[in-house]
Design a protein around this motif. Sequence first.
Motif, PDB file in Angstrom:
ATOM      1  N   LEU A 125       0.826  -1.211   0.000  1.00 29.61           N
ATOM      2  CA  LEU A 125       0.000   0.000   0.000  1.00 29.61           C
ATOM      3  C   LEU A 125       0.858   1.258   0.000  1.00 29.61           C
ATOM      4  N   SER A 126       2.021   1.160   0.613  1.00 21.52           N
ATOM      5  CA  SER A 126       2.835   2.364   0.777  1.00 21.52           C
ATOM      6  C   SER A 126       3.330   2.907  -0.559  1.00 21.52           C
ATOM      7  N   LYS A 127       3.314   2.071  -1.603  1.00 18.80           N
ATOM      8  CA  LYS A 127       3.824   2.539  -2.885  1.00 18.80           C
ATOM      9  C   LYS A 127       2.713   3.108  -3.758  1.00 18.80           C
ATOM     10  N   THR A 128       1.490   3.146  -3.240  1.00 25.09           N
ATOM     11  CA  THR A 128       0.403   3.659  -4.073  1.00 25.09           C
ATOM     12  C   THR A 128       0.414   5.183  -4.049  1.00 25.09           C
ATOM     13  N   ARG A 129      -0.124   5.708  -5.134  1.00 23.67           N
ATOM     14  CA  ARG A 129      -0.259   7.167  -5.275  1.00 23.67           C
ATOM     15  C   ARG A 129      -1.080   7.712  -4.109  1.00 23.67           C
ATOM     16  N   TRP A 130      -2.109   6.948  -3.710  1.00 20.87           N
ATOM     17  CA  TRP A 130      -3.038   7.408  -2.665  1.00 20.87           C
ATOM     18  C   TRP A 130      -2.318   7.567  -1.319  1.00 20.87           C
ATOM     19  N   PHE A 131      -1.460   6.595  -1.011  1.00 22.18           N
ATOM     20  CA  PHE A 131      -0.724   6.642   0.248  1.00 22.18           C
ATOM     21  C   PHE A 131       0.172   7.881   0.270  1.00 22.18           C
ATOM     22  N   LEU A 132       0.832   8.098  -0.875  1.00 20.12           N
ATOM     23  CA  LEU A 132       1.749   9.238  -0.946  1.00 20.12           C
ATOM     24  C   LEU A 132       1.005  10.554  -0.745  1.00 20.12           C
ATOM     25  N   GLU A 133      -0.218  10.633  -1.336  1.00 17.84           N
ATOM     26  CA  GLU A 133      -1.006  11.857  -1.171  1.00 17.84           C
ATOM     27  C   GLU A 133      -1.409  12.012   0.296  1.00 17.84           C
ATOM     28  N   ALA A 134      -1.740  10.878   0.925  1.00 17.33           N
ATOM     29  CA  ALA A 134      -2.173  10.924   2.316  1.00 17.33           C
ATOM     30  C   ALA A 134      -1.036  11.398   3.222  1.00 17.33           C
ATOM     31  N   THR A 135       0.199  10.997   2.894  1.00 18.48           N
ATOM     32  CA  THR A 135       1.322  11.446   3.738  1.00 18.48           C
ATOM     33  C   THR A 135       1.494  12.955   3.645  1.00 18.48           C
ATOM     34  N   GLU A 136       0.913  13.549   2.589  1.00 19.28           N
ATOM     35  CA  GLU A 136       0.991  15.011   2.468  1.00 19.28           C
ATOM     36  C   GLU A 136      -0.185  15.671   3.180  1.00 19.28           C
ATOM     37  N   GLY A 137      -0.991  14.913   3.874  1.00 17.26           N
ATOM     38  CA  GLY A 137      -2.029  15.480   4.723  1.00 17.26           C
ATOM     39  C   GLY A 137      -3.422  15.470   4.124  1.00 17.26           C
ATOM     40  N   ARG A 138      -3.597  14.857   2.935  1.00 18.93           N
ATOM     41  CA  ARG A 138      -4.922  14.847   2.326  1.00 18.93           C
ATOM     42  C   ARG A 138      -5.593  13.502   2.557  1.00 18.93           C
ATOM     43  N   SER A 139      -6.919  13.544   2.675  1.00 19.61           N
ATOM     44  CA  SER A 139      -7.665  12.281   2.736  1.00 19.61           C
ATOM     45  C   SER A 139      -7.944  11.828   1.306  1.00 19.61           C
ATOM     46  N   VAL A 140      -7.833  10.531   1.096  1.00 19.66           N
ATOM     47  CA  VAL A 140      -7.955  10.027  -0.277  1.00 19.66           C
ATOM     48  C   VAL A 140      -8.873   8.797  -0.311  1.00 19.66           C
ATOM     49  N   ILE A 141      -9.690   8.731  -1.371  1.00 16.42           N
ATOM     50  CA  ILE A 141     -10.466   7.512  -1.586  1.00 16.42           C
ATOM     51  C   ILE A 141     -10.018   6.923  -2.930  1.00 16.42           C
ATOM     52  N   THR A 142      -9.773   5.632  -2.941  1.00 17.21           N
ATOM     53  CA  THR A 142      -9.240   5.021  -4.176  1.00 17.21           C
ATOM     54  C   THR A 142     -10.353   4.774  -5.181  1.00 17.21           C
ATOM     55  N   ASP A 143      -9.955   4.443  -6.383  1.00 18.85           N
ATOM     56  CA  ASP A 143     -10.902   3.923  -7.366  1.00 18.85           C
ATOM     57  C   ASP A 143     -11.416   2.593  -6.839  1.00 18.85           C
ATOM     58  N   PRO A 144     -12.624   2.192  -7.232  1.00 16.87           N
ATOM     59  CA  PRO A 144     -13.045   0.842  -6.853  1.00 16.87           C
ATOM     60  C   PRO A 144     -12.141  -0.181  -7.556  1.00 16.87           C
ATOM     61  N   TYR A 145     -11.740  -1.198  -6.860  1.00 18.05           N
ATOM     62  CA  TYR A 145     -10.892  -2.231  -7.466  1.00 18.05           C
ATOM     63  C   TYR A 145     -11.339  -3.594  -6.977  1.00 18.05           C
ATOM     64  N   ARG A 146     -10.918  -4.606  -7.696  1.00 20.82           N
ATOM     65  CA  ARG A 146     -11.290  -5.966  -7.288  1.00 20.82           C
ATOM     66  C   ARG A 146     -10.238  -6.526  -6.344  1.00 20.82           C
ATOM     67  N   ASP A 147     -10.654  -7.339  -5.407  1.00 16.43           N
ATOM     68  CA  ASP A 147      -9.692  -7.928  -4.491  1.00 16.43           C
ATOM     69  C   ASP A 147      -9.256  -9.297  -5.002  1.00 16.43           C
ATOM     70  N   LEU A 148      -8.566 -10.033  -4.143  1.00 14.87           N
ATOM     71  CA  LEU A 148      -8.006 -11.329  -4.557  1.00 14.87           C
ATOM     72  C   LEU A 148      -9.042 -12.308  -5.072  1.00 14.87           C
ATOM     73  N   SER A 149     -10.284 -12.223  -4.526  1.00 19.81           N
ATOM     74  CA  SER A 149     -11.301 -13.197  -4.934  1.00 19.81           C
ATOM     75  C   SER A 149     -11.688 -12.979  -6.393  1.00 19.81           C
ATOM     76  N   GLY A 150     -11.467 -11.739  -6.877  1.00 19.50           N
ATOM     77  CA  GLY A 150     -11.821 -11.440  -8.261  1.00 19.50           C
ATOM     78  C   GLY A 150     -13.283 -11.131  -8.430  1.00 19.50           C
ATOM     79  N   ILE A 151     -14.070 -11.181  -7.361  1.00 22.91           N
ATOM     80  CA  ILE A 151     -15.506 -10.943  -7.488  1.00 22.91           C
ATOM     81  C   ILE A 151     -15.887  -9.649  -6.770  1.00 22.91           C
ATOM     82  N   ASP A 152     -15.422  -9.503  -5.547  1.00 21.03           N
ATOM     83  CA  ASP A 152     -15.822  -8.334  -4.769  1.00 21.03           C
ATOM     84  C   ASP A 152     -15.117  -7.080  -5.258  1.00 21.03           C
TER      85      ASP A 152
END
Lengths: 981, 365
Positions: A125-152
Motif C-alpha cells: 500500500l505504501s507505494k500507491t499514489r493514494w498513500f503518498l497523497e495521504a502522507t501530504e495530509g490529504r484524505s484520499v479515496i481510491t478507485d473501486p478495485y477488485r480484491d483477490l477473490s476477483g468478485i468483490d
Amino acid sequence: MKKARSIRSDIFILIVIIAFVPLAVYFLFDILSLTKELKRNVHKSYIDLIVHYSKDLNIFLTDRIVDLKLLSQSPAFKSPNATHDEKISEIYKVQDYYHYFSDITLMSLDGTAVLSTTYSFFSDLSKTRWFLEATEGRSVITDPYRDLSGIDLKIRFFVPVVDNEKVVSILSARMNMEKIWEVSDTVRFGETGYILIVDQFGNIVSNPNRSMIFEKFPGLPTGEIPIDGVKSFSVEFADRDGIEYVGSAVVMDKNPLFEMAPLFIVAIQQKNEAYSLSHYVLIRDLLEMIAVLSLIILVSIYISARMTQPIQTIIDGTARIAEGNLGTTIDVKSWKEINRIAEAFNMMSRNLLTYTKELKSSEERYRTLVEDINDGFYLVQDNTIVYANDAAFEMMGYERGEVIGKIIYDFIPKEDWGRIASNYRDIMNTNTIPDKIEIPIIKKNGEVIYIEAQPKIVSMDEKDLIAGIFIDISARRKREEVLNEDRKFLEREVKKKSRELFESEQKYRTIVESAADGIFLCELNGAVISANKSMTEILGVSPVGMDCRQFFERIFPASAETDSTDITRLIPAPDQTTYTNTSITVDKRGTLNLDIKMNAIDLGKGTRFIQGVVRDTTQRKALEIAVENSKQRLQAAFDAVSDRMYMIDSDYVIKFVNRSVAEELSLPYTDILERKCYSFLNTKNEPCAGCPLGLVMTDHVGITDEVMVSDKDGTRFYRVSIYPVVPASFSHDYLVHSRHITEEKKIQEHLIQSDRLISLGQLSAGVAHEINNPLTSILGYTQILLQEKTKKSEDYDDLKIIEEQALNCKTILNDLLLFSRTRVDKKEFFSVNEVLDGVILINQKQMKDKKIVLKRKFSKNLSPFYGNQIKLTQVFLNIIKNAIDAVDKKGKIIIATSYDEKTKRIEVAIEDNGHGIDRDNMDKIFDPFFTTKPPGQGTGLGLSVSYGIIVEHDGAIYARSEPGKRTIFTIMLPSSLHDNP
Amino acid sequence: MKGIFARHEGVSLHFFTALISIFMVLCSILIGGCSFCGNKEQRLSDTLTVLNWEDYIEMGVVRSFEKEFGVKVIIRTFASEDEMISMVLSDPGKYDLAVTSESIVKTITDMGLIAPIDKKNIPNISGIDPDISNTPGDPLMQFSVPYLWGTSGIAVNRRYVTADVIDWGILFDRRYANRIDMLNDIQENFAPALKMIGCSINARDKQDLTRAQNILKKQRLIIRGYFDSQEIQEHLLDGSTYIAFLYSGDSLMVAQENPDIEYVVPPSGAPIWLDSWVIPATSKNKNTAEAFINYILKPENIATISNYVWYANAVSSSNRYLNSELLESRSIYLPAPLLARCEYYLPLDETTNQFFNKLWYELLR
C-alpha cells in the motif's frame, strides 16, 4: 417509342405536389421538434434523479471520511505511550460500531503496517499514489478495485493522522462496494430504469442487480466519458444481449474533504421504455400524414378526371368517324370554348356523311357495267392493278383484296417479265395497240394459265391507264405444247443411245490395248483369235492365228525348273463346260518371269472363249531379292556392334535387337521381338519412371545419358543413347544404343585420383620444404634449452612437450616429402617375400601385444622385383600397420603373395578381419591427410604415399572392404624380368 | 381509356418511389449520422511505458526496438512485486507492460488487473518452450508471456565463507551476524525458513507458518536487514555483505564484477520462478506492448538479454546465441536431480495472504 405525356397525369401530379409538400414539411418539423422535446424531458428527469443521488453518495462518502478522521484524532494514536492494544481497540470500535469497513490498518509513514484488523491487503500500500497523497495530509479515496477473490469490488480510504500539524501515520480502511450499493439499491424508475456508478475508465462499479454488472453491461464505451469540465451528458449503449439503453450521466461533485478520481452517476433505462412517449407521437403523426395524403390523392384523381372528360369525349367521337361511323355526334357540357369545339365537330360529321353518300351512288352505276360481263376486265396504272371485275378474279382464282393494289408482275412468271414489260412500254410510249397479247398468269393454286388480252389506253384523272378485256386460252396452249414435247424427246433418245454404244466399245478397246499385261483370247481349241500390243511385246511376235499351246511351248521349252504340263494344265479341254481361274508363275531360265492366268468366259448362247492374261514379273522378283539382301546386310552391321542395340517403337514394343542383346539374354531373336521393353527387360506393368525414351518421344531429339543399374550382381554403369528414327515410314521408332561402361568409369576415377595426387604432391613438397627450416630451428633451440635445464626444473616438462611436438611435425614432413618425390631414386632387384618378412619382423612386438594371429601364404615361384626397395618397404609397412590398428585383440591378418603367369604380375594381398572401411570413406582413403584414426595417431599420409610409390612402379593398388568383417589391400606389381637393364 | 389510365398509374408510382427514397435518405442522415467505419489499421503508439525490475533487460535490445518501430520506450522500475501491483492499481492507464512472476498471474487476472494477450500480434510466441509455458497459473498463455526464469538461492563471498556445502542453514548462522542480507519480499522470505523446518515453500498450515515466523524473528536479530535485490547487489559488490538470499541472475551479475562471489542453489532445493510479461487492463497501447513482447521473443534478442542478465530464458531456440558460460553453468541451467528438488510458488488465496501479511508485519514491527 417514347410515351407521350398525359394531360390528366400532369394535372394529378401538380395537385399532389402543391397539396402534399407543405403538409410533409409541417409533419416532419412537428415530429422532430416534439420528439426532441420529449427526449429532452426524459433526460432532464434522469439528471434530476442522479444529481440527487450523486449528492447522497457524496454525503455517504464524506461521512465515512469523517468517521476515520474522528478515529485519527483519537489520543491513542498521538500519545507516544499508547500501546498497540490501546490503539487496536480504538480501531475495532470504529469498525465494529459502523459495520462499514471490512479492514482498518494503521500504517507508519514508511509504509509498514503497524496494526491491522485483518491484514487484508494484497499489495504494498505504501507505494500507491493514494498513500503518498495521504502522507501530504490529504484524505484520499481510491478507485473501486477488485480484491483477490476477483468478485468483490472494494474501495480504500486513506486518512492521515495529524499531530501538531504534522502527519505522523496513515489510517487506511477498506470498504466493500456493497455498502454503496445499499444506497443505490433503493433507486428504481419505470420497469427498466437503474442507477449505475461508473469509474473513470467506463467500468460499471455499482448497480442494484449485482449479476447485471458483470454479465449484461460491458461498461460505458470510453468514448462516452466526457472531457473535463462537462457536468452532465447523455449516454446510449447496448447490453450484451443487444438491448439498447439510453440514459444520462453526471460527474460526482468534487468534495473538498477528500481526493477521489471522478465517479460518474448514470441513470439508464431501456430505450423502448424511455422513449415510449416520443414513439407514440411519431406513430400518431405518421398515421395522420398517411390519412391526409390518401385524401389528397383521391381529390386529385377526381379533379383531373373532371377537367379532361370533354376532351376525352371529342377524341372518342373522332376515333368513331375514323372507323367509318360517319355522322357520329357527341354531347358535351363544359366550358364555353369546349362546347363550341363540340358543335363544330358535330356539323363536320354530318356534312361528311352527306357528301360521301352522293359519291358512292355515282360510282355504283359505273361499276355495274363492267361487273356484269363474263370476260375479265382490268384497269392497270403504273403496272399496278387498280381494278378488276368478278370474272377476272374467278379466272385467276384470287379474292378481290389479293389483287387490287398489287403490281402485275406479282402474277406473271419471272421469265415472261421482260416480254410483258416491253409490250407495256410500247403501249404507253407509242400509243400503238397490239393485236392480241398472250400473257401467262400464276393462279392462286400455283397453276399457270394463259390469257389473251387486248390492252387499250384510257385516260382517267389526267392519268393514262391501260384497260382491257381478257380471255383464258390455257387449254389451247396445253395441247400444242404436249405435241411438241413428244417429238423432241424421241430425237434426243436416239442420239443419246447411239453415242453411248460408240463410247463403250471405244473404252473397252483402249483398256485392253493399253494394258501393261498381255491379254489374249482364244477359242476352246486353243486358236488365238485376238491379242493386245503388250502380248506381242512379251512374246516378240503376234500370237494371233497360233495355237496357244504352241506359243507357250515356244517360250518355255521343257526344262528342269518348269514342268510344261503345268502350262498345258492351264488350257481347258474342249469338252469342258465349267472353268476355274488358274494361274501359274513360270521362270524362263532365270531371265524372264511370267505370271500367267487363264480364264474361261461365256458370252452366252454356247459361245465360249478362253481369256489369258500374262504379266511380266521379272523386275519385281529382282527387287525382292535386293530388299532381302539389304535387310541381311543391316542386321549383320548391327550384329557386328558389341554394344547392345534395340529398335523400339512408340508403344515401347521391341522391334529389333542386335546379336549382343540376344547373346546377353541367351534367347533367340524371335523371343525378344514384339515384346514390351518394360515388361520384358524390367518386369514392370508400365513404362519405367523417368525412362529417357519417354523424353525422346516428346522432344524428338536424341539424348545420351548414363544409367546406373544395381542388382544382386552389383552396380553397373551404362551409357545409353536414344535417337528417333527419322524416315517417314518409321517415324515412330527409336534406336536405343546401350554401352557397358563400368570398367571405363573405374579407369576414369583412377586417372582423376592420380592427377589429384600429383598436384598435391607438388604443393606439399613446396610447403614441406619451407616449413622444414624453421622447424629445425625450433627443435634445435628447444634441445639447447633442454640441456640447460634439469629434470626437476619448472620449464622442463613444457620444453619436453615442444620437443615432442616438433619431432611429430618432422615425421609428418618426412612423410610429405616421401609422398611428393616424383621419381624412383635407386632401383635394384629384390625379393618381395623378403621385404614382407622384414616388415613383419618390425611389427612383431605390436602383433604380440594384441595377440594377433598372422598367416603367411607366400608363393615360392615369385620372380625378383626390380624397384626401390626402401619405398616398397614403406608401402608394406603402411598397409600392415593399418591392418594391425584395424583389428581388435586376437584379430587375424593374412599376407599372401602370388605370381600370375598370364599377366606376368606379382600380387601381394594383405587381409585383416578388422572393423573395415565405411562405404562413404572408400573413395577417400588414398587422399592425403585422410584418416579415421584419433588425432595424433595418424598423419593421413600413409596410404596416399603408398599409392604414389606403387604408381611410380607402374603397379596398382586396390582396397576392398566389407565393413565389420574384413579389408583386403591388393598390390599388383609388374614382373621385372623384361625390365632388366 | 385503359391506355390513358395505365400511363397515369405508372407515373404516380414513380413519383412516390422518389418521394419515399428522398425521405428515407433524409431520415438516415438525421438518425444515424455517418456510418462509415473507422480505419482499423493497427498503429503503434509513440511511447510505451514498461514496468520492470531494475537491470532486468538489455538496453541495447530496447534501443534497437525504439529505432525499428519508432516507439519511445520508458522503463519504470520496481523493487518488489507488491510495489508493481500498487503502481498499476493506483495509477491506472499509466503503464503498458509489466514483468511479473508467474505465481501471481492467476491472482492478478482474477483481480481484473491485466488484459488478455492477443497472440496474433505475437507470432514469436510459438518459439516458447512448451515445458516452460505450461504453468499452473496460465497454461495457455492467455494473459502472460514467459520471459526469463531462475532460482532464489544463496550468494556467498568465498573470501569469507569457505564451507564446502552451502545450504539454507547458512542464512541463519550467527557467525555471520550483520553480514547476511535478506530480500524484502513476504513470500520469498518465508521460503528459507520453511525449508529449514522441512516444509514445502508452499506450506499453508498456520502452525508451520508460525514456526517459520519464529525462526525469522530470531534471524532478524542477526541479519543486516531486508533489502531489495538492487541494494543487496551493491552490498555484495562492495564486500560489506558476505551472504545473501538473492535471485540467481542478480548474484551471477555481481559475480562478474566481484569474482569472490559465488551463487549456490542449495542442494536441498530452492524456489524456482518464471517471470512473464503481462499487459495492464488499463493500458492504452496494448498493440505496441504486444509488438514489444514479440520483439523481445526473437531468439537473438532474448539471448542478448539472457547473456546480460544471467537468467535462463523461455525460448529454447535462443540457445545457439547464448554464451557458453551461461549455457554450461550448473546454477542457471540446473542439473535434472537438483531441478527436481526445486519448487514453483503457488498463488496465495485471500486467507493465506492475510495470514502472511500478519506474520510479516509482526516481524517488521
